[in-house]
Design an enzyme around this catalytic site. Structure first.
Site, short mmCIF file in Angstrom:
data_model
loop_
_atom_site.label_atom_id
_atom_site.label_comp_id
_atom_site.label_asym_id
_atom_site.label_seq_id
_atom_site.Cartn_x
_atom_site.Cartn_y
_atom_site.Cartn_z
N GLU A 221 123.65 32.88 5.46
CA GLU A 221 123.63 32.98 6.92
C GLU A 221 124.25 31.74 7.54
O GLU A 221 124.89 31.80 8.59
CB GLU A 221 122.20 33.19 7.42
CG GLU A 221 121.59 34.54 7.03
CD GLU A 221 121.26 34.69 5.56
OE1 GLU A 221 121.17 33.65 4.86
OE2 GLU A 221 121.08 35.83 5.10
N HIS B 280 110.63 41.26 7.87
CA HIS B 280 111.48 42.28 8.49
C HIS B 280 110.92 42.68 9.86
O HIS B 280 111.11 43.79 10.30
CB HIS B 280 111.61 43.53 7.62
CG HIS B 280 112.10 43.28 6.24
ND1 HIS B 280 111.27 42.98 5.19
CD2 HIS B 280 113.36 43.26 5.73
CE1 HIS B 280 111.98 42.80 4.10
NE2 HIS B 280 113.25 42.95 4.39
C1 LIG Z 1 117.94 34.81 3.68
C2 LIG Z 1 118.07 36.27 3.42
N1 LIG Z 1 119.20 36.91 3.78
C3 LIG Z 1 119.33 38.24 3.60
C4 LIG Z 1 118.32 38.97 3.02
C5 LIG Z 1 118.45 40.47 2.85
N2 LIG Z 1 118.59 40.82 1.43
C6 LIG Z 1 117.51 41.13 0.69
S1 LIG Z 1 117.88 41.38 -0.90
C7 LIG Z 1 119.53 41.11 -0.64
C8 LIG Z 1 120.49 41.19 -1.77
C9 LIG Z 1 120.20 40.18 -2.82
O1 LIG Z 1 121.02 40.35 -3.93
P1 LIG Z 1 120.88 39.50 -5.25
O2 LIG Z 1 120.62 38.08 -4.92
O3 LIG Z 1 122.03 39.79 -6.10
O4 LIG Z 1 119.53 40.04 -5.92
P2 LIG Z 1 119.22 41.49 -6.48
O5 LIG Z 1 118.66 42.29 -5.35
O6 LIG Z 1 120.45 42.06 -7.02
O7 LIG Z 1 118.17 41.30 -7.53
C10 LIG Z 1 119.76 40.83 0.72
C11 LIG Z 1 121.07 40.58 1.32
C12 LIG Z 1 117.16 38.25 2.66
N3 LIG Z 1 116.12 38.87 2.07
N4 LIG Z 1 117.05 36.92 2.85
#
Ligand SMILES: Cc1ncc(C[n+]2csc(CCOP(=O)(O)OP(=O)(O)O)c2C)c(N)n1
Ligand SMILES: [Mg+2]
Lengths: 429, 340
Positions: B60, B129
């Site tokens: 972000e 959320h």
């Molecule tokens: C600071 C923040 N930004 C955005 C999100 C929304 N979000 C939740 S999970 C995710 C994807 C994460 O992907 P990754 O790190 O590859 O983990 P995976 O879900 O594949 O295990 C996002 C964008 C969040 N939870 N926290």
């Protein structure tokens, strides 16, 4: 000034926006994915200078070969019992994920996240740690809790946010916490656990303790500043920590290219910080175990931090909130060149002569039955439903150690509203 | 005119602006091919191209910092932060940079960015959320803060925000993306298509920033609300049969103080409603302003109805939410003073 007169002849710059190879409906061909042969990777001494390990961040530690034999210097040479425990734990995690995912679909709770296909990255890793080493997980490491013996009923109580939920209904389902088991409170905000884990490890070192810390995040989350702050602090203070990046290729709908995966590996991040880096076949439970064991020994002997990239695949949706068929090819999972961690360990154990197809079928049944029993037990304490399972005053507790006047007033207000709105609901007990 | 829900209206506003102005670019986590986790940017990448609407790394800080840089070049980025709860890693770029760039460069550089982000609770999203962090941004000098409450307003305000040469925080009440919410969690959601404010022109139009909307005229009390709470407030007012004047603020900064002042001077009473936590919430600012400007017209103490001062709970969401009971009680109290 570097300006010259030929400026008008310069080609226009262009913006690169990464694009994954396959989208829905595309035929998947992984033949160009470089998968080194199992057993080919050298195993350096745990006190090695990261500078001589640079090749390893582009390589891939693999132990199970095509015939499911354990080969090479990274073979952790585990006993049959340990391997059977690993297999059973992974199978239990998978059965748990399947059932709880379905329960969300049936409306029994608000949210769920599976770890299907990635079980080794938490189960085998946790097994290679001491039981009192501190874990700072992301939301997809439920496997650690299974290894450390957290009761399934307690997990499901949390998932249902019911009256027996140890977290008092405060957290989104699956955002577990268990101080007793060295499992830090999961945050919904990505990568925040990374510097915290380094801080815990620094404290352990400062206090002359013997415990180390381990943390996990997804490959997508490595883009957050917190990841890089953690790496800097870890290297500066030589913190006794294992930093795991679970590269499951996807971050919701964004492929790993949006975290820099088009250019280099995630393990290679370590090199820039002067940290030991390992890249591991994340679907090979023996390789995950061996790498974790190596990094743990390194940390425990004051040789500092290790970054481990687990190369794996997110076999299912990100969470119950998305449908991956909208953004990736279904064939990716079928064609995934590193197979499935449970199947691979099962075959290895069959190959060793200590396991059979029949026994595995029986195991799957037992696992399903065990979750069923736990779910029934937890359901007695309520499912999410309207959510009003905890006394309303619990909402105001733990904001501070001592409740200030304004929260006391608000707590009274909440209880007054309860009597008006839900005079005879379960909530008023 | 077409019938649109709030997501479709936002999508339409983005689409109009991308078509009108090459400098408008959209960026954020999952906004490209997938079209956003709430589908707000669906189809925009396909229509306008990959360099106009693209996914970003999960950072972000990076998203907002890069947007400031693109704006410094002269573009008009519209970054999306997937949930307002995830905006905090980008805070430094917003507070120290986007908000102050015009000031510290004596207007040589500006940050014409519009940060879109879904906010607010009511979806069992737990503490990450559900938050309503708007007052953190209204406290920052140099940021504008806009919050729509209907599809029609969402599109018109979004277009104004994008055209605005200052950084705008555009918070979208996700609970009412698909239909207005009256505060009764146990009643089915009525889709926007049943309401007039879902009639949205497909073409470009603007609703000015800084202009509130009197959604219901009345004499007995002025009710100030924004986002989801406009609908909850309206429903409660109807239910209690109170002749209230309900004002949808639409913009928190700059605030339409004239409309507020005129209304409170007329009614002599003021009830402020927001979902965000109470202490240092935007209601505190509203209350201070009303007191400063309408003191001699007030016939009852100003009342605030807000979320409680706790992190947003998962299971006790409906105990937390400032719903009909909490609002009704405050409403009765403030109009009750009429006869005393
Ligand atoms: C600071 C923040 N930004 C955005 C999100 C929304 N979000 C939740 S999970 C995710 C994807 C994460 O992907 P990754 O790190 O590859 O983990 P995976 O879900 O594949 O295990 C996002 C964008 C969040 N939870 N926290
Ligand atoms: Mg991932």
């Amino acid at each position: 000034m570097a300006d010259d007169n030929s400026k008008t002849n310069l080609p226009p710059l262009s913006l690169h926006v990464p694009e994954p190879k396959y989208r829905p409906g595309d035929t998947v061909d992984y033949s160009d994915v470089d998968i080194p042969s199992a057993g080919d990777q050298p195993r350096p001494d745990v006190s090695s200078d990261p500078a001589i390990m640079r090749e390893m961040v582009y390589d891939m530690v693999r132990v199970l070969d095509e015939d499911y034999k354990a080969v090479g210097p990274w073979d952790p040479k585990l006993s049959d019992d340990t391997l059977l425990k690993m297999l059973k734990t992974m199978a239990q995690v998978r059965a748990f994920d399947d059932r709880l995912h379905r329960m969300q679909r049936q409306g029994k709770t608000s949210f769920y996240m599976k770890s299907t296909g990635e079980e080794a990255t938490s189960v085998a890793a946790a097994m290679a740690l001491h039981s009192d080493d501190m874990c700072f997980p992301s939301y997809r490491q439920q496997g650690i809790l299974f290894v450390r013996g957290y009761p399934m009923v307690d997990m499901i109580n949390q998932i249902f946010s019911n009256r027996e939920d140890k977290l008092k209904g405060r957290q989104l389902p699956i955002m577990y916490c268990s101080r007793r088991l060295g499992f830090f409170s999961i945050s919904g905000n990505l990568a925040t656990q990374y510097p915290q884990a380094v801080g815990w490890a620094m404290a352990s070192a400062a206090k002359g303790d013997t415990r180390i810390a381990a943390t996990w995040c997804g490959e997508g989350s490595t883009a957050e500043g917190d990841f890089h702050s953690a790496m800097t602090f870890a290297t500066v203070y030589n913190a006794p920590i294992i930093m795991n990046v679970v590269n499951n290729q996807w971050a919701i709908s964004s492929f790993s290219g949006f975290a820099g995966g088009e250019r280099t590996t995630f393990a290679a991040r370590a090199a820039g910080y002067g940290i030991a880096g390992l890249r591991v076949d994340g679907n090979d439970p023996l390789a995950v175990y061996a790498a974790t064991q190596w990094a743990a020994e390194r940390a425990r002997t004051n040789n500092g931090p290790t970054l481990i990239e687990h190369f794996t695949y997110r076999a299912e949706a990100h969470s119950t909130s998305d449908d991956p068929s909208a953004y990736r090819s279904a064939q990716e999972r079928e064609e995934w060149p590193l197979g499935d961690p449970i199947t691979r360990l099962k075959r290895h154990l069959i190959h060793r002569g200590v396991w059979s197809k029949e026994q595995h079928e029986a195991l799957d049944k037992d696992c399903i039955e065990a979750v069923k029993v736990a779910t029934k037990e937890a359901e007695k304490n309520g499912i999410l439903g309207h959510g009003l399972h905890q006394p309303f005053e619990t909402m105001f507790q733990d904001v501070f150690e001592e409740m200030p006047w304004h929260l006391k007033e608000q707590s009274e207000q909440a209880n007054k509203e309860r009597e008006i709105k839900w005079p005879d609901a379960e909530a008023s007990r | 005119m077409t019938t649109m829900n709030m997501i479709e209206a936002i999508n339409s506003g983005l689409d109009n602006m991308m078509a009108r102005d090459d400098d408008v670019v959209i960026m954020g986590e999952d906004v490209g091919y997938f079209g956003g986790v709430f589908r707000a940017t669906a189809g925009l990448q396909e229509k306008h191209g990959k360099t106009r609407c693209f996914d970003t790394p999960i950072s972000e800080c990076g998203i907002i910092g890069v947007a400031v840089g693109m704006a410094a070049y002269g573009m008009r980025p519209v970054p999306e932060i997937q949930f307002a709860d995830y905006i905090y890693p980008g805070l430094d770029q917003l507070v120290s940079e986007a908000a102050r760039l015009r000031y510290r460069s004596a207007a040589e550089f500006t940050s014409a960015i519009t940060v879109r982000s879904p906010f607010g609770g009511g979806i069992f999203g737990g503490q990450t959320h559900s938050q309503s962090p708007e007052s953190m941004f209204t406290h920052v000098c140099g940021l504008k803060t806009v919050i729509p409450s209907t599809p029609y307003d969402a599109k018109g305000l979004l277009i104004s925000a994008i055209e605005d040469n200052d950084p705008v925080m555009f918070f979208e009440p996700k609970r009412i993306y698909n239909g207005p919410f009256t505060g009764y969690y146990d009643k089915p959601v009525e889709p926007w298509s049943k309401f007039e404010s879902s009639e949205v022109p497909e073409d470009y139009y603007k609703i000015p920033i800084g202009k509130a909307n009197i959604v219901r005229e009345g004499e007995a009390v002025t009710v100030l609300a924004y986002g989801t709470m406009v609908h909850v407030a309206n429903a409660v007012v109807e239910e209690h049969g109170v002749d209230a004047e309900v004002i949808d603020l639409r913009t928190l900064v700059p605030l339409d103080i004239e409309t507020i002042e005129a209304s409170v001077k007329k009614t002599g009473r003021c009830l402020i409603i927001h979902e965000a936590t109470r202490t240092s919430g935007f209601g505190a600012e509203l209350s201070a302003l009303v007191q400063e400007r309408c003191f001699y017209h007030l016939e009852a103490p100003i009342e605030r109805v807000t979320g409680f001062d706790t992190p947003y709970p998962h299971s006790l969401e409906w105990a937390y939410f400032p719903g009909p009971v909490r609002i009704g009680e405050a409403l009765e109290k403030i109009v009750g003073e009429l006869t005393s």
